[in-house]
Enzyme design. Structure first.
Site, PDB file in Angstrom:
ATOM      1  N   HIS A 176      31.910  -7.783  -5.460  1.00  0.00           N
ATOM      2  CA  HIS A 176      30.535  -8.254  -4.424  1.00  0.00           C
ATOM      3  C   HIS A 176      29.983  -6.588  -4.738  1.00  0.00           C
ATOM      4  O   HIS A 176      29.049  -6.414  -6.481  1.00  0.00           O
ATOM      5  CB  HIS A 176      30.890  -7.756  -2.918  1.00  0.00           C
ATOM      6  CG  HIS A 176      29.830  -8.050  -2.929  1.00  0.00           C
ATOM      7  ND1 HIS A 176      28.395  -8.092  -2.654  1.00  0.00           N
ATOM      8  CD2 HIS A 176      29.589  -7.699  -1.174  1.00  0.00           C
ATOM      9  CE1 HIS A 176      27.809  -8.393  -1.819  1.00  0.00           C
ATOM     10  NE2 HIS A 176      28.313  -8.350  -0.451  1.00  0.00           N
TER      11      HIS A 176
ATOM     12  N   ASP B  95      24.145  -6.535 -10.864  1.00  0.00           N
ATOM     13  CA  ASP B  95      24.976  -5.229 -11.250  1.00  0.00           C
ATOM     14  C   ASP B  95      25.160  -5.191 -12.816  1.00  0.00           C
ATOM     15  O   ASP B  95      26.483  -3.628 -12.985  1.00  0.00           O
ATOM     16  CB  ASP B  95      26.172  -5.561 -10.728  1.00  0.00           C
ATOM     17  CG  ASP B  95      26.173  -5.938  -9.757  1.00  0.00           C
ATOM     18  OD1 ASP B  95      25.280  -4.453  -8.750  1.00  0.00           O
ATOM     19  OD2 ASP B  95      26.707  -5.999  -8.614  1.00  0.00           O
TER      20      ASP B  95
ATOM     21  N   HIS C 233      27.525 -15.993 -10.913  1.00  0.00           N
ATOM     22  CA  HIS C 233      27.530 -15.690  -9.848  1.00  0.00           C
ATOM     23  C   HIS C 233      27.742 -16.715  -8.551  1.00  0.00           C
ATOM     24  O   HIS C 233      27.639 -18.059  -9.603  1.00  0.00           O
ATOM     25  CB  HIS C 233      25.642 -15.278  -9.224  1.00  0.00           C
ATOM     26  CG  HIS C 233      25.793 -14.868  -8.041  1.00  0.00           C
ATOM     27  ND1 HIS C 233      25.078 -15.329  -7.206  1.00  0.00           N
ATOM     28  CD2 HIS C 233      25.176 -13.282  -7.932  1.00  0.00           C
ATOM     29  CE1 HIS C 233      24.992 -14.836  -6.148  1.00  0.00           C
ATOM     30  NE2 HIS C 233      25.030 -13.716  -6.031  1.00  0.00           N
TER      31      HIS C 233
END
Ligand code: CMC
Length: 436
Positions: free
Chosen positions: A268, A363, A307
């Site tokens: 995460h 990210d 994702h």
């Protein structure tokens, strides 16, 4: 004539049932009537990791994962990143509408005047080891805030809830910056009311002996955009944690500490930290193809890729890539960027990644920007938690007002031993030990 129902035939009994379909869903509880006999508990749906289960109705954030769409309150993320500020976006998430000029001024004033923390919070932070992970500090100190605001446990009072939301949005950056100062052995810098949200955070992070820390405007804006992009992401792991913990009616500090803990994991919000570690481990451009091959063999993951919801591209990643260019113009190019670009290029052409619809996520590039801003890798998940605080609170507030919500309590499929008699200790010799 079409009706909004689903007819289910139970082939175990031959019986048929008609259940309503609303908003493209059936209610799992409607399955309970389907039984083989009177003793039967009734049919349940089994959905580990909530792959196909909507846990709530929400009007905060909309994602269309196939088309790469992300909107807060209906506003496209691209427009917010271009035209909004973090505090304005936080208001939108928490209140559901963009503020008027007066409302924004009031909101900004309120947040600004709650950035200080009790001196005992400072003493508490000073007690951490010199090398404590800043995310561990943030999680613990946010939980500790509940002891400073005992009235926060009156969660049924909307005014009390709103006051804690302001406090949390205001104080998390202070605690975050101080967790960084602590790991550097630097004195904690107090917030300054004349500075904006992001400038104040940068000042608490980086001010040394100068009377005023002046952040580079391009870097300040880049951070503002990163904060907007990270502010909410509907029912992700940490939002789900926030709602689940909040559903027990615990105070929001305890719930938010739990949400932050969920964010910390490398799958995460810890992914940005993991990306930088991965890029540093790869080290050289010529190592990239070998690394990709190892990922394809299942020896590790390409961090910052993939994702649960986005199966086309993550719209945040597109914006972040642009921000990265703007930041590197000021700070100079991060040498790891070339490795990241090469990884992205190869992965986007490789059958393994293409067939699994794995694209760069938020990210993949955010860590490179944080590093360019002078932040150590351990601060990256903290940088995610600061803006996500508004999202967690919005999710919590919505859950608190939702008449359909009860304490979150999933069912399970029990697959353990059937009833058996207790075996006294002396009779257990020679039995296989079960690993604990
Ligand atoms: N590298 C290599 N293979 C991957 C990756 C990856 N990053 N992500 C998924 N896969 C493969 C996975 O092995 C599986 O292959 P197979 O079908 O052969 O078993 C397939 O793709 C589906 O993966 P999954 O684990 O079932 O997908 P998921 O929806 O459960 O996981 C994810 C989503 C984000 C946890 C995962 O893609 C991942 O671990 N990515 C790396 C960590 C990361 O970057 N996380 C940040 C997410 S964005 C920030 C946030 O919102 O928190």
């Amino acid at each position: 004539m079409a009706t909004n129902t689903l007819t289910i035939t139970d082939n175990r009994t031959g019986r048929s049932y008609e259940v309503p379909v609303a908003d493209g869903t059936i209610r799992a509880i409607d399955l309970r009537q389907i039984k083989v006999d009177d003793e039967d508990f009734g049919l349940m749906s089994y959905d580990p990791a909530f792959l196909n289960t909507a846990s709530t109705r929400s009007s905060i954030t909309y994602i269309d994962g196939d088309r790469g769409i992300l909107r807060y309150g209906g506003y496209p993320i691209e427009q917010l990143a271009e035209e909004s500020t973090y505090l304005e976006t936080a208001y939108l998430l928490v209140h559901g509408e963009l503020p008027t000029e007066a409302a924004l001024a009031g909101w900004t004033q309120e947040i600004t005047h709650h950035t200080l923390v009790h001196e005992n919070v400072k003493h508490l932070m000073e007690g951490f080891r010199y090398d404590a992970h800043p995310m561990g500090m943030l999680i613990s100190v946010v939980a500790a805030l509940s002891t400073f605001y005992p009235e926060a446990s009156t969660v049924d009072d909307p005014e009390v809830r709103a006051a804690q939301a302001v406090r949390l949005i205001a104080k998390v950056p202070t605690i975050a910056a101080w967790s960084y100062r602590h790991t550097r052995g630097l004195p904690y810098v107090y917030p300054e009311n004349e500075l904006g949200f992001t400038a104040n955070f940068l000042s608490m992070m980086f001010r040394m002996a100068e009377p005023r820390y002046e952040a580079h405007p391009a870097l300040e804006r880049a951070l503002e955009v990163l904060f907007i992009l990270h502010a909410d992401h509907e029912q992700n792991c940490s939002a789900n944690a926030m709602r689940a913990i909040g559903s027990s009616k615990v105070d929001p500090y305890s719930a938010l500490a739990g949400a932050a803990a969920a964010l910390y994991g490398p799958l995460h919000g810890g992914a940005n930290e993991a990306v930088l570690k991965m890029l540093a481990e790869i080290g050289h451009l010529q190592e990239v193809p070998g690394f990709i091959e190892r990922v394809k063999k299942g020896e590790g993951r390409l961090m910052g890729f993939g994702h649960r919801v986005y199966k086309n591209y993550d719209p945040r990643a597109k914006i972040i890539k642009q921000v990265a260019d703007e930041v590197f113009e000021v700070t100079g190019r991060n040498p790891l960027l070339d490795i990241a670009l090469e990884l992205e290029k190869i992965a986007l052409e490789d059958e393994y990644f293409v067939s699994r619809k794995l694209y760069p996520n938020v990210d993949f590039y955010s860590g490179l920007i944080y590093e360019a801003l002078g932040l150590p890798v351990a601060m990256f998940p903290v940088m995610f938690a600061i803006p996500r605080t508004a999202g967690w609170l919005a999710q919590w507030l919505e859950g608190a007002d939702d008449q359909e919500q009860k304490i979150a309590r999933p069912r399970q499929l029990y697959v353990g031993a059937k009833e058996r008699d207790f075996v006294p200790l002396e009779q257990r010799a020679g039995r296989e030990l079960v690993a604990v």
